[in-house]
Scaffold this active site. Structure first.
Site, PDB file in Angstrom:
ATOM      1  N   GLU A 151      47.316  21.097  52.051  1.00  0.00           N
ATOM      2  CA  GLU A 151      45.967  21.621  51.860  1.00  0.00           C
ATOM      3  C   GLU A 151      45.918  22.198  50.454  1.00  0.00           C
ATOM      4  OE1 GLU A 151      45.668  24.451  55.016  1.00  0.00           O
ATOM      5  OE2 GLU A 151      45.539  22.900  56.557  1.00  0.00           O
ATOM      6  N   ALA A 196      38.112  39.709  33.781  1.00  0.00           N
ATOM      7  CA  ALA A 196      38.521  38.325  34.025  1.00  0.00           C
ATOM      8  C   ALA A 196      37.354  37.529  34.588  1.00  0.00           C
ATOM      9  CB  ALA A 196      39.691  38.300  35.004  1.00  0.00           C
ATOM     10  N   GLU A 198      31.700  41.919  31.104  1.00  0.00           N
ATOM     11  CA  GLU A 198      32.230  42.918  32.038  1.00  0.00           C
ATOM     12  C   GLU A 198      32.415  44.303  31.423  1.00  0.00           C
ATOM     13  OE1 GLU A 198      35.556  41.683  34.404  1.00  0.00           O
ATOM     14  OE2 GLU A 198      34.461  39.949  35.185  1.00  0.00           O
ATOM     15  N   PHE A 225      35.768  20.234  51.439  1.00  0.00           N
ATOM     16  CA  PHE A 225      34.709  21.156  51.052  1.00  0.00           C
ATOM     17  C   PHE A 225      34.581  21.163  49.536  1.00  0.00           C
ATOM     18  CE2 PHE A 225      33.684  25.426  49.450  1.00  0.00           C
ATOM     19  CZ  PHE A 225      32.442  25.627  50.025  1.00  0.00           C
ATOM     20  N   GLU A 277      27.355  40.352  40.266  1.00  0.00           N
ATOM     21  CA  GLU A 277      28.557  41.077  39.868  1.00  0.00           C
ATOM     22  C   GLU A 277      28.225  42.549  39.606  1.00  0.00           C
ATOM     23  OE1 GLU A 277      32.275  39.383  37.253  1.00  0.00           O
ATOM     24  OE2 GLU A 277      30.292  39.258  36.361  1.00  0.00           O
ATOM     25  N   GLU A 303      24.480  38.019  37.899  1.00  0.00           N
ATOM     26  CA  GLU A 303      23.556  38.742  38.780  1.00  0.00           C
ATOM     27  C   GLU A 303      24.187  39.206  40.086  1.00  0.00           C
ATOM     28  OE1 GLU A 303      21.236  35.120  41.048  1.00  0.00           O
ATOM     29  OE2 GLU A 303      20.430  35.823  39.144  1.00  0.00           O
ATOM     30  N   SER A 344      48.699  30.829  42.613  1.00  0.00           N
ATOM     31  CA  SER A 344      49.224  30.523  43.954  1.00  0.00           C
ATOM     32  C   SER A 344      49.579  29.041  44.041  1.00  0.00           C
ATOM     33  CB  SER A 344      48.185  30.860  45.029  1.00  0.00           C
ATOM     34  OG  SER A 344      47.870  32.223  45.017  1.00  0.00           O
ATOM     35  N   PRO A 345      50.630  28.606  43.341  1.00  0.00           N
ATOM     36  CA  PRO A 345      50.916  27.172  43.242  1.00  0.00           C
ATOM     37  C   PRO A 345      51.298  26.489  44.554  1.00  0.00           C
ATOM     38  CG  PRO A 345      52.704  28.448  42.287  1.00  0.00           C
ATOM     39  CD  PRO A 345      51.602  29.413  42.609  1.00  0.00           C
ATOM     40  N   GLY A 346      51.512  27.253  45.607  1.00  0.00           N
ATOM     41  CA  GLY A 346      51.815  26.643  46.899  1.00  0.00           C
ATOM     42  C   GLY A 346      50.619  25.930  47.504  1.00  0.00           C
TER      43      GLY A 346
END
Length: 183
Positions: free
Chosen positions: A38, A76, A96, A15, A142, A140, A113-115
């Site tokens: 994955e 962020a 923000e 994807f 957010e 737009e 999330s390095p896994g």
């Protein structure tokens, strides 16, 4: 070969979206067997610790569809293609919160999330904030509400589970550690 390295034998793109892509890699494991991984590819992100003149931390509350609820977070956002992280941090702060700063100081970069993902977040502290006239608008899609918390309030939010976002928890812990070291 690096310690515990997994050599990629093949890679299949599953994807490609606007923000992330997903691939499945077949790898040779350190013991010679094979496995599948994955992997979510992400352009990287920035997060900003923004402190007001009154020493309050500016946070935003926003809805996160993946969780089906709102979270309280430090400002962020993702890096745009070819954008330097410090410029991205300045842009996200302005979009923000409506603030700009005199100096944007890099603190650390960390993987979320390095896994399964390669997302690298660059954490900054914004120094000498000033409300900007005609600040850049939010994206737009957010919608955020500004929240200003003292460090003590942020610590309570963290302990009570009102802050569950990792980058924000990291930021609060950083400020607490810095305060303890300066005492």
């Amino acid at each position: 070969m690096k310690k515990f390295e997994e050599k990629t034998l093949s890679s299949e793109k599953i994807f490609t979206g606007r923000i992330i892509s997903l691939q499945v890699d077949e790898v040779e494991l350190p013991d010679g067997k094979t496995g599948k991984r994955e992997i979510v590819k992400h352009p990287g992100a920035v997060a900003v610790i923004a402190l007001t003149a009154e020493n309050k931390i500016i946070m935003v509350e926003q809805y996160r569809k993946a969780l089906e609820r709102s979270l309280i977070e430090i400002p962020a956002g993702k890096l745009e293609k070819g954008e330097e992280p410090n410029l991205s941090a300045e842009r996200e702060l302005e979009e923000e919160t409506g603030y700009e700063c005199e100096k944007m100081e890099h603190i650390i970069s960390f993987y979320t999330s390095p896994g399964f993902a390669d997302e690298l977040v660059h954490l900054y502290v914004a120094h000498n904030l000033k409300k900007k006239e005609n600040a850049a608008p939010l994206d737009e899609d957010e919608f955020v509400e500004l929240i200003e918390l003292t460090l003590e309030e942020a610590q309570s939010y963290l302990l009570e589970g009102k802050i569950q976002d990792a980058k924000t928890a990291y930021a609060v812990q950083y400020l607490l550690l810095k305060q303890a070291m300066n005492s």
